[in-house]
Each structure stands twice: as structure tokens, then as C-alpha cells.
Design a protein around this motif. Structure first.
Motif, mmCIF file in Angstrom:
data_model
loop_
_atom_site.group_PDB
_atom_site.id
_atom_site.type_symbol
_atom_site.label_atom_id
_atom_site.label_comp_id
_atom_site.label_asym_id
_atom_site.label_seq_id
_atom_site.Cartn_x
_atom_site.Cartn_y
_atom_site.Cartn_z
ATOM 1 N N HIS A 187 -4.544 1.918 -2.118
ATOM 2 C CA HIS A 187 -4.693 0.533 -1.662
ATOM 3 C C HIS A 187 -5.714 -0.186 -2.527
ATOM 4 O O HIS A 187 -6.826 0.335 -2.738
ATOM 5 N N SER B 94 -2.745 -4.706 5.404
ATOM 6 C CA SER B 94 -3.291 -3.740 4.456
ATOM 7 C C SER B 94 -2.570 -2.405 4.467
ATOM 8 O O SER B 94 -2.689 -1.627 3.514
ATOM 9 N N ALA C 106 -3.853 6.977 1.173
ATOM 10 C CA ALA C 106 -3.333 5.640 0.879
ATOM 11 C C ALA C 106 -3.848 5.202 -0.483
ATOM 12 O O ALA C 106 -5.040 5.365 -0.786
ATOM 13 N N THR D 227 0.849 -1.193 0.000
ATOM 14 C CA THR D 227 0.000 0.000 0.000
ATOM 15 C C THR D 227 0.887 1.247 0.000
ATOM 16 O O THR D 227 1.895 1.296 0.712
#
Length: 302
Positions: free
Chosen positions: A141, A186, A139, A120
Motif C-alpha cells: 500500500h 485504503s 498489504a 492495494t
């Protein structure tokens, strides 16, 4: 949160890697597979490429202001630009927009960035004139751009603990370094950030990178040094740098045993530049610690 006075500055072996002066040198990155370092002159729209084995420097002109990059694979990079996230083909230099960011305003540009161990990509924006609260930490992601922390004036010092459980970032404008607990799978926050360290004295918190032991090595803009902070917020080391406006470090070399540091002459008049003879140049420092490879960014479903 800890606030302590700086330790006595150390000495470090310094090598000049690039004598060309960057108006706003920033965003250094290192690709271990090709032993190549990259960094930007944001204002002048330039991307520098340094082959460390030979010392060869190539300067690539860009059509947009860009401030940081992450390696995707051997052929591509992901650039953080004033227009958003752009894929760059390394061989040809061709750029392709991946995601627009803050497309409804012309008053912001990109700034700091770093890849989380999960792949990420955290990156930030700020006001072009550092307007109060104009910046945001995002972010990238699973193919989506996610706002994380809005209303930051100058978001900097984005970096992560080696195990990916902690994230860090700073607001240079108010001298505060923050820590936030993350999902290591994550790279996304599990809670709100907390204040880790309040910077005192000259200069401000700029770009940062963590070493293999988890120390946070932060460039001190206007302070001519790298400061090292523990995950508890203690200021444990202070290493001088040749240029006053040191902007961002990254570990380089096959053993990640040297630090490449960028600098800038932005906002310096002729007298200030004369008083800082190494302004805007790029250096390698030997600081006696080992870093680690920067992760490659994951593009989600692309």
C-alpha cells in the motif's frame, strides 16, 4: 461463523483451456483490456499466458518461483515471488525488484494474492514445506509492504467484497475462512479478523475470488470443486471441477461470465495421477454467475 454440510454438487459446462500439466498451477489473473489470462506453475518457475480469443498459449520461463500477479498498466505486471515483489515488463519479460519480502529467511516462498478495489495489493507467504505458523498476509500500500496477519500456516483465499469494505482470507492448514472489516479507501483492516466459516469434509480451502454479488468462490484443494460462500459464511453452492487438486479461480471473458480454474499434481504419486486423469490442467467453467474486473495495483509514488 457458520459450519454446514455441503450442498448437492451441481453440473457445469467445462472447456479445457490448457492441456499442459502444472506441477503446482496457481495464481490465475485476467486482463480484460487484452482479453488475456495469466497463471503460474510455482514449482517449475513458469508463467502461462493465454489469449482467450484465439486459444494461443505462451509459456514464459522465470528465474524465480512466483505465485501470483497483478496488472499495473498495459505494459507492466507486479509479480509476487519467492524474492519479494517484482515488476515485469510484459513485452520483454524483464524483471525488476520492487520490494524484498522476508529476505532474512530462505524458508518461505510467496503464495496467494489479490488486488483490493482501492489498488492495494494483498499477498501472502508460507513455509516451503508448509511449516506451522510460517506464513504471513501482507498489504502493498502506498509503496510500502505492510504485515497484516502473521503466523498463518498456509494463507489462501485472499479476496474482497465488491465495495471493498470486507476482506477475506483462509488458513488452508486448519480449514478456517476469515472475514475482516476494511477501510474501502485504503484496503487496510479496521479490526482483527473473525472466523467466518470452518471447512469440513474432504479437501482444503485454497484460492478464491468474489463475484459481482459478493459470493466467495473458493477452490477446494483435494475436493475437486468450487464452493461458494455468502458474506455471512453460509455454503450456498458447490460446483465440481475436473481435477482433484483444484487450486484457484478467476473470472474471465469480456462479460466476466466464465471462471478459469487452475490445478496441480503436487504430492501425487503415479497411482494418484492415474486416478485423476485431468491433474494439473487448466479449465474454463460456466457456473451461471457474473464476476467483475480485477483492479489494477497502485504503486504508490513510483
Amino acid at each position: 461463523m457458520t459450519t454446514i454440510s455441503a450442498p448437492t454438487p451441481e453440473t457445469a459446462s467445462v472447456t479445457l483451456i490448457c492441456a499442459e500439466r502444472c506441477h503446482l498451477g496457481e495464481g490465475p489473473a485476467y486482463d480484460a483490456a487484452s482479453d488475456t489470462a495469466w497463471w503460474f506453475d510455482i514449482v517449475e518457475k513458469r508463467l502461462y499466458e493465454a489469449r482467450l480469443a484465439t486459444g494461443a498459449i505462451t509459456v514464459h520461463a522465470l528465474p524465480v518461483m512466483a505465485s501470483a500477479l497483478a496488472m499495473v498498466d498495459a505494459e507492466r505486471q507486479l509479480l509476487v515471488t519467492e524474492s519479494g515483489l517484482m515488476l515485469r515488463d510484459i513485452a520483454s519479460g524483464r524483471l525488476e525488484t520492487l520490494a524484498t519480502v522476508e529476505a532474512d529467511t530462505s524458508g518461505t516462498r510467496s503464495n496467494d494474492a489479490r488486488v483490493h478495489p482501492s489498488g492495494t495489493f494483498w499477498f501472502s507467504t508460507m513455509g516451503r514445506n508448509a511449516e506451522t505458523g510460517a506464513g504471513t498476509v501482507y498489504a502493498f500500500h502506498a509503496g510500502a509492504v505492510i504485515p497484516l496477519f502473521p503466523a498463518v500456516t498456509i494463507p489462501n483465499a485472499i479476496c474482497f467484497s465488491p465495495d471493498g469494505t470486507l476482506g477475506y482470507f483462509a488458513d488452508t492448514a486448519i480449514g478456517e475462512l476469515y472475514r475482516v472489516r476494511l477501510d474501502p479507501g485504503s484496503g487496510l483492516p479496521l479490526e482483527a479478523p473473525t472466523l467466518l466459516h470452518r471447512h469440513g469434509g474432504e479437501g482444503g480451502l485454497d484460492g478464491a475470488v468474489t463475484d459481482a454479488e459478493g459470493l466467495i468462490w473458493c477452490a477446494i484443494w483435494g475436493g475437486a470443486r468450487l464452493n461458494a460462500y455468502s458474506p455471512a459464511g453460509d455454503l450456498v453452492r458447490s460446483v465440481p471441477t475436473p481435477a482433484l487438486q483444484t487450486s484457484c479461480p478467476v473470472f474471465v471473458g469480456k462479460g466476466f461470465d466464465r471462471v478459469l480454474v487452475t490445478s496441480a499434481w503436487e504430492h501425487m504419486d503415479a497411482d494418484a495421477r492415474a486416478a485423476d486423469p485431468e491433474h494439473g490442467r487448466t479449465f474454463l467453467l460456466d457456473i451461471g454467475v457474473t464476476g467483475r474486473a480485477e483492479p489494477r495495483v497502485r504503486l504508490g509514488g513510483l
